[in-house]
Design an enzyme around this catalytic site. Structure first.
Site, mmCIF file in Angstrom:
data_model
loop_
_atom_site.group_PDB
_atom_site.id
_atom_site.type_symbol
_atom_site.label_atom_id
_atom_site.label_comp_id
_atom_site.label_asym_id
_atom_site.label_seq_id
_atom_site.Cartn_x
_atom_site.Cartn_y
_atom_site.Cartn_z
ATOM 1 N N ASN A 9 0.873 -1.180 0.000
ATOM 2 C CA ASN A 9 0.000 0.000 0.000
ATOM 3 C C ASN A 9 0.906 1.225 0.000
ATOM 4 O OD1 ASN A 9 -1.759 2.082 0.495
ATOM 5 N ND2 ASN A 9 -2.400 1.367 2.527
ATOM 6 N N LYS A 11 0.139 4.293 -0.180
ATOM 7 C CA LYS A 11 -0.444 5.493 0.452
ATOM 8 C C LYS A 11 -0.169 6.715 -0.429
ATOM 9 C CE LYS A 11 -0.132 3.075 4.793
ATOM 10 N NZ LYS A 11 0.014 3.093 6.250
ATOM 11 N N HIS A 96 -9.407 1.132 5.029
ATOM 12 C CA HIS A 96 -8.106 1.270 5.695
ATOM 13 C C HIS A 96 -8.269 2.192 6.898
ATOM 14 C CE1 HIS A 96 -3.983 2.425 6.505
ATOM 15 N NE2 HIS A 96 -3.644 1.290 5.900
ATOM 16 N N GLU A 98 -6.639 4.582 7.921
ATOM 17 C CA GLU A 98 -6.441 6.011 7.620
ATOM 18 C C GLU A 98 -7.670 6.602 6.946
ATOM 19 O OE1 GLU A 98 -2.686 5.378 5.674
ATOM 20 O OE2 GLU A 98 -1.861 4.760 7.606
ATOM 21 N N GLU A 168 -5.183 -4.973 10.552
ATOM 22 C CA GLU A 168 -4.154 -3.953 10.756
ATOM 23 C C GLU A 168 -4.418 -3.216 12.063
ATOM 24 O OE1 GLU A 168 -2.368 -2.828 6.584
ATOM 25 O OE2 GLU A 168 -3.793 -1.336 7.263
ATOM 26 N N GLY A 174 2.737 2.246 10.828
ATOM 27 C CA GLY A 174 3.684 3.353 10.669
ATOM 28 C C GLY A 174 4.384 3.742 11.957
ATOM 29 N N SER A 214 3.716 -2.231 10.290
ATOM 30 C CA SER A 214 5.163 -2.292 10.505
ATOM 31 C C SER A 214 5.776 -3.650 10.156
ATOM 32 C CB SER A 214 5.512 -1.879 11.938
ATOM 33 O OG SER A 214 5.088 -0.545 12.179
HETATM 34 P P1 13P Z 1 3.224 0.330 7.690
HETATM 35 O O1 13P Z 1 3.747 -0.958 7.086
HETATM 36 O O2 13P Z 1 3.947 1.541 7.194
HETATM 37 O O3 13P Z 1 3.114 0.237 9.170
HETATM 38 O O4 13P Z 1 1.721 0.495 7.128
HETATM 39 C C1 13P Z 1 0.851 -0.561 7.208
HETATM 40 C C2 13P Z 1 -0.372 -0.219 6.445
HETATM 41 O O5 13P Z 1 -1.132 0.648 6.835
HETATM 42 C C3 13P Z 1 -0.625 -0.944 5.193
HETATM 43 O O6 13P Z 1 -1.893 -0.683 4.711
#
Ligand code: 13P
Length: 252
Positions: A9, A11, A96, A98, A168, A174, A214
């Site tokens: 992803n 982002k 997601h 976010e 997740e 992150g 992560s």
């Molecule tokens: P990270 O791997 O940067 O923690 O992000 C995970 C994520 O949100 C994948 O959709």
């Protein structure tokens, strides 16, 4: 048999030149290194068509990071499932954390989006997971249960089999803090048992449940070795071929 998947992803990262470079690098890598898992990317919507052109033989799955629940019309800034279908995209990430946090996405929205994708034969990657507060107060099993039921349990057995789920935990995204393999496994097993209770074990066993939060080259192997973890949804580590390829190789 369920699929093993490593999905990146991206982002809101990379300009067009950088995006094209990484897509091409990933294709070259994939041609030279046959993997034991499927590999997908979810670049920003602006670059989806380019990804489909670069992966003209579907070497790598191409997913949007979100999409509208509506078919068409006055929804400024949105993209529709029909648009994704028209460029032959493989599916979309839905709900997601976010999108939940910054755009008010709920599991009811997710339910309609998942259905819209399935109706057109595209694949949803449906995300769920608890916040740090919810985990600290011991609500994580309940939260994930409610999310999964609201978003997915109106689907038929045939439909839900086509959904990819990504657990997740919000506190692990992150932050560099990963759920331990045991913490992730127990929630994955929980999700699978909810599906088994509603749709039967055979259906539950066919669904790929990915872990996200992560995942890095140095922890991927241990996470993926858990019995109910079928791959990963990767954020930061999907932005460099060096890291992403090592995560793909965790399945070798
Ligand atoms: P990270 O791997 O940067 O923690 O992000 C995970 C994520 O949100 C994948 O959709």
């Amino acid at each position: 048999m369920r699929k093993y998947i490593v999905a990146g992803n991206w982002k809101m990262n990379k300009n067009v030149i950088e995006a094209q470079q990484l897509m091409s690098q990933l294709l070259d890598y994939k041609k030279q290194n046959p993997s034991n898992c499927e590999v997908y990317i979810a670049p920003p919507a602006l670059y989806l068509m380019m990804a489909k052109e670069i992966y003209e033989n579907n070497e790598i799955g191409v997913f949007a990071q979100d999409m509208s629940e509506y078919e068409s019309g006055a929804y400024t800034g949105e993209i529709s499932v029909g648009m994704l279908e028209s460029i032959d995209a493989d599916g979309a990430i839905i709900a997601h954390s976010e999108r939940r946090q910054y755009h008010g996405e709920t599991d009811s929205h997710a339910n309609r989006k998942v259905k819209a994708l399935l109706d057109k034969g595209l694949t949803p990657i449906y995300c769920n997971g608890e916040t740090l507060e919810q985990r600290k107060s011991g609500q994580h099993f309940e939260v994930v249960k409610n999310q999964t039921e609201t978003a997915l349990f109106t689907l038929s057995a045939e439909e839900i089999k086509k959904v990819i789920i990504a657990y997740e935990p919000v506190w692990a995204i992150g932050t560099g803090e990963t759920a331990s393999p045991e913490q992730a496994q127990e929630i994955h097993a929980h999700i699978r048992s909810l599906i088994a209770a509603k749709y039967g074990q055979e259906v539950a066993d066919e669904i790929s449940i990915l872990y996200g939060g992560s995942v890095k080259p140095d922890n991927a192997k241990e996470i993926f070795s858990q019995p109910d973890i079928d791959g990963g949804l990767i954020g930061g580590a999907a932005l460099k071929l060096e890291d992403f390829s090592k995560i793909i190789e965790a399945f070798n």
